[in-house]
Enzyme design. Structure first.
Site, short mmCIF file in Angstrom:
data_model
loop_
_atom_site.label_atom_id
_atom_site.label_comp_id
_atom_site.label_asym_id
_atom_site.label_seq_id
_atom_site.Cartn_x
_atom_site.Cartn_y
_atom_site.Cartn_z
N LYS A 19 -41.46 -49.07 4.65
CA LYS A 19 -42.65 -49.73 4.10
C LYS A 19 -43.40 -50.51 5.18
O LYS A 19 -44.62 -50.44 5.27
CB LYS A 19 -42.27 -50.71 2.98
CG LYS A 19 -41.69 -50.05 1.75
CD LYS A 19 -41.51 -51.06 0.61
CE LYS A 19 -40.47 -52.13 0.89
NZ LYS A 19 -39.08 -51.63 0.91
N ARG A 93 -41.82 -55.91 -7.10
CA ARG A 93 -40.50 -55.30 -7.04
C ARG A 93 -39.81 -55.29 -8.40
O ARG A 93 -38.70 -54.82 -8.52
CB ARG A 93 -39.64 -56.13 -6.09
CG ARG A 93 -39.28 -55.43 -4.80
CD ARG A 93 -38.39 -56.41 -4.07
NE ARG A 93 -37.77 -55.91 -2.89
CZ ARG A 93 -38.32 -55.90 -1.69
NH1 ARG A 93 -39.55 -56.27 -1.54
NH2 ARG A 93 -37.64 -55.49 -0.65
N ARG A 127 -31.05 -51.36 12.86
CA ARG A 127 -32.44 -51.83 12.96
C ARG A 127 -32.54 -53.18 13.64
O ARG A 127 -31.75 -54.08 13.39
CB ARG A 127 -33.01 -51.92 11.54
CG ARG A 127 -34.39 -52.53 11.49
CD ARG A 127 -35.02 -52.31 10.16
NE ARG A 127 -34.56 -53.26 9.16
CZ ARG A 127 -35.14 -53.40 7.97
NH1 ARG A 127 -36.15 -52.62 7.66
NH2 ARG A 127 -34.68 -54.28 7.12
N ARG A 160 -31.60 -58.56 11.40
CA ARG A 160 -31.74 -59.38 10.20
C ARG A 160 -30.38 -59.65 9.55
O ARG A 160 -29.55 -58.77 9.49
CB ARG A 160 -32.68 -58.69 9.20
CG ARG A 160 -34.13 -58.99 9.47
CD ARG A 160 -35.08 -58.14 8.68
NE ARG A 160 -34.74 -57.94 7.28
CZ ARG A 160 -35.50 -57.25 6.43
NH1 ARG A 160 -36.63 -56.70 6.85
NH2 ARG A 160 -35.13 -57.10 5.19
N ARG A 171 -28.66 -54.54 -1.89
CA ARG A 171 -30.12 -54.36 -1.95
C ARG A 171 -30.46 -53.03 -2.62
O ARG A 171 -31.42 -52.94 -3.37
CB ARG A 171 -30.71 -54.44 -0.54
CG ARG A 171 -30.74 -55.87 0.00
CD ARG A 171 -30.87 -55.92 1.50
NE ARG A 171 -32.16 -55.46 1.98
CZ ARG A 171 -32.41 -55.18 3.25
NH1 ARG A 171 -31.46 -55.31 4.16
NH2 ARG A 171 -33.60 -54.77 3.61
P1 ATP Z 1 -37.87 -53.31 4.38
O1 ATP Z 1 -37.49 -53.91 5.65
O2 ATP Z 1 -37.90 -51.84 4.37
O3 ATP Z 1 -39.12 -53.90 3.82
P2 ATP Z 1 -36.69 -54.57 2.17
O4 ATP Z 1 -37.74 -54.00 1.29
O5 ATP Z 1 -35.35 -54.71 1.56
O6 ATP Z 1 -36.63 -53.69 3.44
P3 ATP Z 1 -38.19 -56.96 2.59
O7 ATP Z 1 -39.32 -56.40 1.83
O8 ATP Z 1 -38.44 -57.46 3.94
O9 ATP Z 1 -36.98 -55.96 2.76
O10 ATP Z 1 -37.50 -58.10 1.69
C1 ATP Z 1 -36.33 -58.75 2.12
C2 ATP Z 1 -35.75 -59.55 0.99
O11 ATP Z 1 -36.71 -60.49 0.50
C3 ATP Z 1 -35.37 -58.72 -0.26
O12 ATP Z 1 -34.10 -58.16 -0.14
C4 ATP Z 1 -35.45 -59.80 -1.35
O13 ATP Z 1 -34.32 -60.62 -1.34
C5 ATP Z 1 -36.64 -60.63 -0.92
N1 ATP Z 1 -37.91 -60.13 -1.50
C6 ATP Z 1 -38.94 -59.57 -0.84
N2 ATP Z 1 -39.94 -59.24 -1.68
C7 ATP Z 1 -39.52 -59.61 -2.92
C8 ATP Z 1 -40.09 -59.53 -4.23
N3 ATP Z 1 -41.29 -58.98 -4.43
N4 ATP Z 1 -39.35 -60.00 -5.25
C9 ATP Z 1 -38.15 -60.55 -5.07
N5 ATP Z 1 -37.55 -60.65 -3.88
C10 ATP Z 1 -38.22 -60.19 -2.81
MG MG Z 2 -40.49 -55.11 4.60
#
Ligand code: ATP
Ligand code: MG
Length: 223
Positions: A19, A93, A127, A160, A171
Site C-alpha cells: 500500500k 480498516r 522489510r 518496525r 496483523r
Molecule cells: P503496510 O506497511 O503495508 O501499510 P500495515 O497496513 O499493517 O502494513 P500500517 O498501515 O502502517 O501497516 O499500520 C500499522 C499499524 O497501525 C496497524 O497494524 C494498526 O495497529 C494501526 N493502524 C493503522 N491504520 C489503522 C486504522 N485505520 N485503524 C486501526 N488501526 C490502524
Molecule cells: Mg502503510
C-alpha cells in the site's frame, strides 16, 4: 496528468501488500495528497505525543487502534484538506471506519491490493523503513543503495517493531476478521477495483493504467 476535478481514492490490502509503495507512486504520478494512517500513527509515536504513547503497545501487538480514535484522527485531517484530491492509505480498516468516512465525503475509487499471505509473511520480516518519510526497502528484492541508509536523505533505516513474525500473524488475523468486510462494503457500492499479484512492480503498471483511464473520464466529464 493534471486533475481538473476533485478525485478521492482509497488504497487497501493486507498488511505489507505494498500500500505504501503504490500510494507514493500514485501521489507522485497523479498529484494527489497522500494520507497514510500508519505514517500518522508512527509520527505520533516518534514525537512521543500522548496519543502515540497510548497507541504504541496496541500497534506492537498487531491490534487495530479503536475506531473512534482512528476516525477522529483521519477525518479531521480530511476536513482540513477540504478542496483537494487525496489518496487514503490504511484507512478505513473496518466497516465502522468506512461508514464514518462516508458521512464526511464520498470515495471515487477503492484500489484493493490482493497479495497472498505467504508472500506477505516473507516480505514483512525482511522489510526496512525510513520512519519520517514512510519509504520502505526490502533486503531481498529492493535494497537501499547503501545498506541501512535511506536513498534520499541518507538517514538510518529501522525495522518496525510490528514486523516480527508473531505480530505479523496477528496483523493478518485482524485483517481477515476486521478489514476484509470493508471490501464487500465497497464492492456493493460499485467502487472496488482489485489488483492481484505477488510483486508490487508488476501490480503497479496495472494500477497506473487503470487510474489514467479513470482520471481521463473524470476530466472529460468536467470539460
Ligand atoms: P503496510 O506497511 O503495508 O501499510 P500495515 O497496513 O499493517 O502494513 P500500517 O498501515 O502502517 O501497516 O499500520 C500499522 C499499524 O497501525 C496497524 O497494524 C494498526 O495497529 C494501526 N493502524 C493503522 N491504520 C489503522 C486504522 N485505520 N485503524 C486501526 N488501526 C490502524
Ligand atoms: Mg502503510
Amino acid at each position: 496528468m493534471a486533475l481538473h476535478r476533485i478525485f478521492r481514492a482509497v488504497v487497501t490490502g493486507p498488511p505489507g501488500s505494498g500500500k505504501g509503495t503504490v500510494s507514493s507512486r500514485i501521489t507522485k504520478t497523479f498529484g494527489l495528497k497522500h494520507i497514510s494512517s500508519g505514517d500518522i500513527l508512527r509520527a505520533n509515536i516518534n514525537a512521543r505525543t500522548e496519543l502515540g504513547l497510548l497507541m504504541k503497545s496496541c500497534i506492537d501487538q498487531g491490534q487495530l487502534i479503536p475506531d473512534d480514535v482512528m476516525s477522529r484522527l483521519i477525518l479531521s485531517d480530511l476536513r482540513a484538506t477540504d478542496q483537494s484530491s487525496w489518496l487514503l492509505d490504511g484507512f478505513p480498516r473496518t466497516v465502522t471506519q468506512a461508514e464514518a468516512l462516508d458521512d464526511t465525503c464520498s470515495v471515487d475509487t477503492v484500489i484493493n491490493l490482493n497479495v497472498p499471505f505467504q508472500t506477505i509473511k516473507q516480505r514483512l520480516t525482511s522489510r526496512w523503513t525510513h520512519l519520517s518519510s514512510g519509504r520502505v526497502y526490502n533486503i531481498d528484492f529492493n535494497p537501499p543503495k547503501v545498506p541501512g541508509l535511506d536513498d534520499v536523505t541518507g538517514e538510518p533505516l529501522v525495522q518496525r517493531d510490528d514486523d516480527t513474525p508473531e505480530t505479523v500473524t496477528h496483523r493478518l488475523k485482524a485483517y481477515e476478521t476486521q478489514t476484509e468486510p470493508v471490501l464487500e462494503y465497497y464492492r456493493s457500492k460499485g467502487v472496488l477495483q482489485t489488483f492481484s499479484g505477488t510483486e508490487t512492480n508488476k501490480i503497479w503498471p496495472l494500477v497506473e493504467a487503470f487510474l489514467h483511464r479513470k482520471l481521463q473520464l473524470v476530466n472529460q466529464k468536467v470539460a
